[in-house]
Design a protein around this motif. Structure first.
Motif, PDB file in Angstrom:
ATOM      1  N   THR A  57      27.023  24.989  42.008  1.00 19.73           N
ATOM      2  CA  THR A  57      26.187  25.323  43.177  1.00 19.73           C
ATOM      3  C   THR A  57      24.707  25.101  42.939  1.00 19.73           C
ATOM      4  OG1 THR A  57      27.838  26.923  43.866  1.00 19.73           O
ATOM      5  CG2 THR A  57      25.714  27.120  44.880  1.00 19.73           C
ATOM      6  N   GLN A 118      25.630  31.858  45.225  1.00 18.49           N
ATOM      7  CA  GLN A 118      26.510  31.953  44.049  1.00 18.49           C
ATOM      8  C   GLN A 118      26.718  33.430  43.661  1.00 18.49           C
ATOM      9  OE1 GLN A 118      28.146  29.367  42.532  1.00 18.49           O
ATOM     10  NE2 GLN A 118      29.184  30.987  41.414  1.00 18.49           N
ATOM     11  N   CYS A 121      28.977  35.171  46.064  1.00 16.00           N
ATOM     12  CA  CYS A 121      30.370  34.757  45.847  1.00 16.00           C
ATOM     13  C   CYS A 121      31.003  35.545  44.700  1.00 16.00           C
ATOM     14  CB  CYS A 121      30.454  33.271  45.514  1.00 16.00           C
ATOM     15  SG  CYS A 121      29.982  32.200  46.869  1.00 16.00           S
ATOM     16  N   GLU A 122      30.192  35.838  43.690  1.00 20.30           N
ATOM     17  CA  GLU A 122      30.715  36.531  42.507  1.00 20.30           C
ATOM     18  C   GLU A 122      30.934  38.026  42.763  1.00 20.30           C
ATOM     19  OE1 GLU A 122      27.790  35.371  39.651  1.00 20.30           O
ATOM     20  OE2 GLU A 122      28.527  33.307  39.562  1.00 20.30           O
ATOM     21  N   SER A 126      36.255  35.495  47.779  1.00 16.96           N
ATOM     22  CA  SER A 126      36.337  35.108  49.194  1.00 16.96           C
ATOM     23  C   SER A 126      36.521  33.596  49.266  1.00 16.96           C
ATOM     24  CB  SER A 126      35.060  35.541  49.927  1.00 16.96           C
ATOM     25  OG  SER A 126      33.918  34.986  49.296  1.00 16.96           O
ATOM     26  N   THR A 127      36.861  33.095  50.443  1.00 18.89           N
ATOM     27  CA  THR A 127      37.117  31.657  50.553  1.00 18.89           C
ATOM     28  C   THR A 127      36.943  31.177  51.995  1.00 18.89           C
ATOM     29  OG1 THR A 127      38.623  29.903  49.846  1.00 18.89           O
ATOM     30  CG2 THR A 127      39.637  31.810  50.922  1.00 18.89           C
ATOM     31  N   SER A 164      36.149  31.583  57.570  1.00 20.41           N
ATOM     32  CA  SER A 164      35.537  32.069  56.341  1.00 20.41           C
ATOM     33  C   SER A 164      35.771  33.569  56.212  1.00 20.41           C
ATOM     34  CB  SER A 164      34.036  31.762  56.431  1.00 20.41           C
ATOM     35  OG  SER A 164      33.350  32.079  55.251  1.00 20.41           O
ATOM     36  N   GLY A 192      33.500  30.627  47.892  1.00 22.80           N
ATOM     37  CA  GLY A 192      32.999  31.773  48.632  1.00 22.80           C
ATOM     38  C   GLY A 192      33.102  31.608  50.135  1.00 22.80           C
ATOM     39  N   MET A 199      28.188  36.964  53.175  1.00 24.25           N
ATOM     40  CA  MET A 199      26.969  36.375  52.604  1.00 24.25           C
ATOM     41  C   MET A 199      25.742  37.265  52.821  1.00 24.25           C
ATOM     42  SD  MET A 199      27.221  33.479  50.944  1.00 24.25           S
ATOM     43  CE  MET A 199      28.771  33.905  50.174  1.00 24.25           C
TER      44      MET A 199
END
Length: 297
Positions: A57, A118, A121-122, A126-127, A164, A192, A199
């Motif tokens: 990323t 990033q 996402c951590e 998630s996706t 999402s 993510g 987000m």
């Protein structure tokens, strides 16, 4: 009227930008400046890195931004947009190309955005998933009635949406999409839930950076992802940029509005031809092309 459009994440490829670097002293200067700003040699990764290296990323987003913005700069006097738009990350490229942000500030914001995303996402797995062959309203309705966090994130073209959210919620929604007649509902290899409420930590982090950055009125209207309408006021631009990370990318609606406002020709500035394909699916009559750099620049 001429519209210039700028791609987002996923358009990267090994060797991207090398032709610009080798053929344009101006491009070379900008790439070297980028290495200094980012404090690592992004040119090494762009020109010689593998597809895997480019997926990181902190590399992907600045790399696409650099390719697009530097290409726009090498166009010189040929770059005369009546309007601009960018898909997700591409909105930052569009803003720099249209003079609303300077190169250095744009690159710093893109780098901060990548790192903030990033981190978000951590925090929680998630996706995203691509849904083909369903009307927007059907996708929205299924998302609204699925347990957990799942939302429509990218309106790419009619019959092609990306959803999402949380992994379990995405899987449940994909099953419901197939039952509703989707041609495909496919989980994407992303790390993510971009453009979703997940987000929010990244939005808060980026908001502070955007508020502290000087914006100017762009040279032409920018059709922003959040509103899909023409914006020229720098405060509105800032506000929409901040909302962008947790709001859907309304690409279909943006292109439709640009056409309604007189756009007849769309030039994609940056790696790949994804956006040209989407424009054609939104309106077959629209003319599309890739920007080609001026070797004299």
């Amino acid at each position: 009227m001429k519209a210039y459009i700028f791609p987002g994440q996923g358009a990267q490829f090994s060797g991207m930008g090398l032709d610009l670097y080798e053929n344009s002293p101006m491009a070379q200067e900008y790439f070297e400046k980028a290495n200094d700003i980012l404090k690592f040699s992004i040119t090494d990764v762009m020109f010689e890195g593998s597809a895997e290296d480019l997926k990181e990323t902190k590399v992907t987003q600045p790399a696409i931004f650099l390719h697009s913005v530097i290409l726009a700069k090498t166009l010189g006097d040929a770059f005369k947009p009546d309007m601009v738009a960018g898909h997700s990350l591409g909105e930052f490229s569009a803003l720099v190309a249209a003079g609303a942000l300077n190169f250095e500030d744009g690159l710093k914001l893109v780098s901060q955005r990548a790192q903030a995303m990033q981190k978000a996402c951590e925090l929680q797995p998630s996706t995203m998933a691509a849904v083909l062959g369903l009307k927007d309203a059907v996708v929205e309705n299924i998302c609204a009635n699925t347990e957990g966090i799942v939302v429509a994130a990218n309106y790419n073209c009619p019959g092609q949406l990306v959803i999402s959210g949380e992994i379990d919620a995405i899987n449940r929604a994909c099953e419901s999409m197939k039952e509703a007649g989707a041609r495909r509902a496919l989980v994407l290899p992303v790390g993510g839930a971009f453009h979703s409420p997940m987000m929010e930590p990244a939005r808060e982090e980026l908001a502070a950076a955007i508020e502290n950055t000087v914006f100017s009125a762009p040279n032409c209207p920018i059709y922003q992802n959040v509103t899909a309408s023409a914006v020229t006021n720098e405060n509105e631009i800032k506000s929409h940029l901040i909302s962008q990370l947790t709001s859907p990318v309304r690409w279909t609606q943006s292109v439709q509005q640009m056409i309604a406002d007189g756009a007849t020709h769309f030039t994609e500035v940056g790696p790949g031809k994804v956006l040209q394909g989407l424009v054609k699916k939104i309106n077959r009559e629209a003319e599309t092309a890739s920007a080609t750099f001026n070797t004299e620049a």
